[in-house]
Design an enzyme around this catalytic site. Structure first.
Site, PDB file in Angstrom:
ATOM      1  CG  ASP A 179       2.964   2.359  14.996  1.00 55.60           C
ATOM      2  OD1 ASP A 179       3.661   2.227  13.786  1.00 55.60           O
ATOM      3  OD2 ASP A 179       2.156   0.966  14.454  1.00 55.60           O
ATOM      4  CG  ASP A 226      -0.902   4.146   4.313  1.00 56.41           C
ATOM      5  OD1 ASP A 226      -2.197   3.866   2.998  1.00 56.41           O
ATOM      6  OD2 ASP A 226      -1.066   3.212   4.710  1.00 56.41           O
ATOM      7  CG  ASP A 247      -2.024  -1.573   1.576  1.00 54.64           C
ATOM      8  OD1 ASP A 247      -2.803  -1.231   0.162  1.00 54.64           O
ATOM      9  OD2 ASP A 247      -1.879  -1.931   2.063  1.00 54.64           O
TER      10      ASP A 247
END
Length: 437
Positions: free
Chosen positions: A137, A60, A58
Site C-alpha cells: 500500500d 513480518d 510485530d
C-alpha cells in the site's frame, strides 16, 4: 507511481538496522528460510519502525516460499486466511507472520486473484520481490531488510518518504482505496502514529470515498478501529477522521450529535475521553475498548435516554431502551463484540444510579464490578460540563471516607438528592424544554 527502474540497495554500513533489535524468533525464521534456499526478508512496519528508531510491535517476513513450503520447513506453522493466504509460525504466544511475495498478475482464470466492484476479495497470486513491493500500500511499508547480506532494498521511494515524514501510496490512490477501503483508515493511522503528513494525491480521495467503508465487514472495521483508537493516539485519529468525513461513516449517530452540539458538551466529552485513554495507554495503565466505545456512543444514548425520561419512562427502563437502540444501529456498521458491548452498557446504566446517594445504595454500588469504570466515566462527564461536578466530587470523597464519614455523607447526600427531585417536579415544562430533540 513513485517507483525506480532498479531498486535502491542500501548496504549494512549505511543504515541503522541491527539484528540486536530484531526479535530472536523473527531471526530464527529468517535464517531457517535461508538455510532452505529461500529468500527471506523482514518487511513492512518492522523495517519502518526500526529505521525511525522505534520498537516494532510485530516482525513480518516476506519470502519466495509458498505457504505450503513454509509449513514444510516449520512444524510449528499454521496456515491461515482465504483472502490472503499466510503462514503463522508460532513460538508460544509470539507469532511470526510469513507472507509469500505477491505477484502483479491481473485477475483471470489462470490466477488466484479476484475483484468484485474494484475491491480485492482474494489475492493469492505469487510473484517476485519487485512485484510484491509494488503491490504494497504505502511506500514506507515497502522496505525490505535482506537477511542474506543485511542490506535494505527500496523499490518504491520509501526511504525518501520516510525521511520527509510523508505517507504516500504506491500506484493510483483512488484505485488502491477502491481495492481495499480500509486503506483509508490505515493512511490516517500511519499519519497519526508517526506524525507524518499525507501526500496530496494520497489525501484527496479521503474526502470523497468514505462511503466505501460501508462495504467492509463490520467485524473487520472493529479490528481496525482498535488499532486506530486504542493505541495511544486516539484523539489525533478522531480529529483526522472527522476532518476527512470518515468518522460519520463509522459512527453516524455520534457524528449527528457532534454537528448539532449544545454548548460544545459532546465534542468536549469525546475529546477529553480519548485524551484520557491515550494518556493511560502511554503510561502503561490498564484500559479497555469497552470504556472507549462507551465514550464515543454516549451522546446518542444520552439524548435518547433523556427523551424517554421526558416522556415518562422510568430511568432504568429508559437507559436500557436507549442503549439497545443505539447499539443495534451501530452494530451493523462496527461490530463491537459482546465482551466489550456488555460492559459498555453497564457503564451507561450505572450513571443514573450514581446520582442515588442515600441509604445503603452507595455501599452496594461501590462493590459493583463496573463501579470504577462508571465512576471514571462520571468524572469525565463532569469535567466536560455535562454532569454535576459536585456529584463526581462526592463519589471521590466517599471512596476514601471512613465508616463514620460515609454514614454522614449518605444521609446528607440523600437529602440533597430529594430536594433537587422536588424542584424538578414543580417545573416539568421547563425540564422538558431543555431536553435536546
Amino acid at each position: 507511481m513513485p517507483c525506480t527502474a532498479l531498486p535502491r540497495i542500501v548496504p549494512r554500513p549505511e543504515h541503522n538496522i541491527s539484528r540486536a533489535n530484531i526479535s530472536e524468533h523473527a531471526l530464527k525464521v529468517l535464517y531457517r528460510l535461508r538455510q532452505e534456499n529461500f529468500q527471506a526478508h523482514l518487511v513492512g512496519g518492522g523495517v519502518r519502525d526500526l529505521l525511525l528508531g522505534h520498537e516494532p510491535k510485530d516482525f513480518d517476513i516476506a519470502t519466495d516460499a509458498t505457504p505450503e513450503q513454509v509449513r514444510q520447513v516449520f512444524r510449528n506453522c499454521r496456515l491461515i486466511g482465504r483472502r490472503f493466504r499466510l503462514a503463522h509460525v508460532h513460538f508460544g504466544r509470539d507469532i511470526i507472520e510469513v507472507a509469500t511475495f505477491r505477484g502483479s498478475g491481473e485477475e483471470g482464470d489462470d490466477t488466484d486473484r479476484r475483484l468484485e466492484n474494484g475491491m480485492i476479495v482474494r489475492d493469492n497470486s505469487y510473484g517476485s520481490i519487485e512485484e510484491d513491493a509494488l503491490r504494497r500500500d504505502f511506500t514506507i511499508n515497502a522496505l525490505y531488510y535482506d537477511i542474506a547480506d543485511f542490506s535494505l532494498i527500496d523499490y518504491a521511494g520509501g526511504l525518501d518518504d520516510l525521511r520527509a515524514g510523508r505517507v504516500r501510496f504506491i500506484g493510483d490512490p483512488d484505485q488502491r482505496y477502491r481495492e481495499d477501503p480500509v486503506r483509508m483508515l490505515r493512511a490516517v493511522r500511519f499519519a497519526c502514529k508517526l506524525g507524518f503528513n499525507i501526500e496530496s494525491a494520497t489525501e484527496a480521495p479521503l474526502f470523497t470515498l468514505g462511503h466505501l467503508l460501508h462495504d467492509i465487514p463490520a467485524a473487520r472495521l472493529f479490528d481496525e478501529l482498535i488499532k486506530l483508537l486504542h493505541s495511544g493516539y486516539g484523539l489525533a485519529v478522531f480529529e483526522k477522521l472527522r476532518h476527512y468525513g470518515l468518522f460519520g461513516h463509522l459512527f453516524p449517530a455520534t457524528e449527528a450529535c457532534l454537528t448539532q452540539q449544545h454548548q460544545e458538551f459532546p465534542l468536549t466529552f469525546v475529546s477529553r475521553g480519548l485524551a484520557n485513554t491515550d494518556l493511560r495507554l502511554q503510561e502503561g495503565k490498564p484500559t479497555t475498548p469497552a470504556f472507549l466505545f462507551a465514550i464515543i456512543l454516549w451522546e446518542p444514548v444520552r439524548l435518547a435516554y433523556e427523551r424517554l425520561v421526558a416522556d415518562g419512562v422510568a430511568e432504568a427502563d429508559a437507559i436500557h431502551a436507549a442503549s439497545s437502540a443505539v447499539c443495534s444501529d451501530q452494530q451493523s456498521l462496527v461490530a463491537i463484540p459482546k465482551r466489550f458491548s456488555l460492559p459498555m452498557r453497564e457503564i451507561w446504566a450505572l450513571q443514573h444510579r450514581l446520582a442515588q446517594r442515600e441509604g445503603k445504595r452507595p455501599y452496594r454500588l461501590i462493590t459493583h464490578p463496573r463501579f470504577r469504570a462508571a465512576y471514571d466515566f462520571l468524572v469525565l462527564r463532569a469535567e466536560a460540563g455535562e454532569a454535576d461536578p459536585e456529584l463526581a466530587t462526592w463519589w471521590t470523597r466517599f471512596q476514601d471516607a471512613s465508616s463514620q464519614e460515609r454514614a454522614s455523607m449518605t444521609e446528607s447526600g440523600g437529602k440533597r438528592r430529594r430536594s433537587r427531585s422536588r424542584r424538578r417536579r414543580r417545573k416539568p415544562a421547563d425540564t422538558a424544554s431543555e431536553v435536546p430533540g
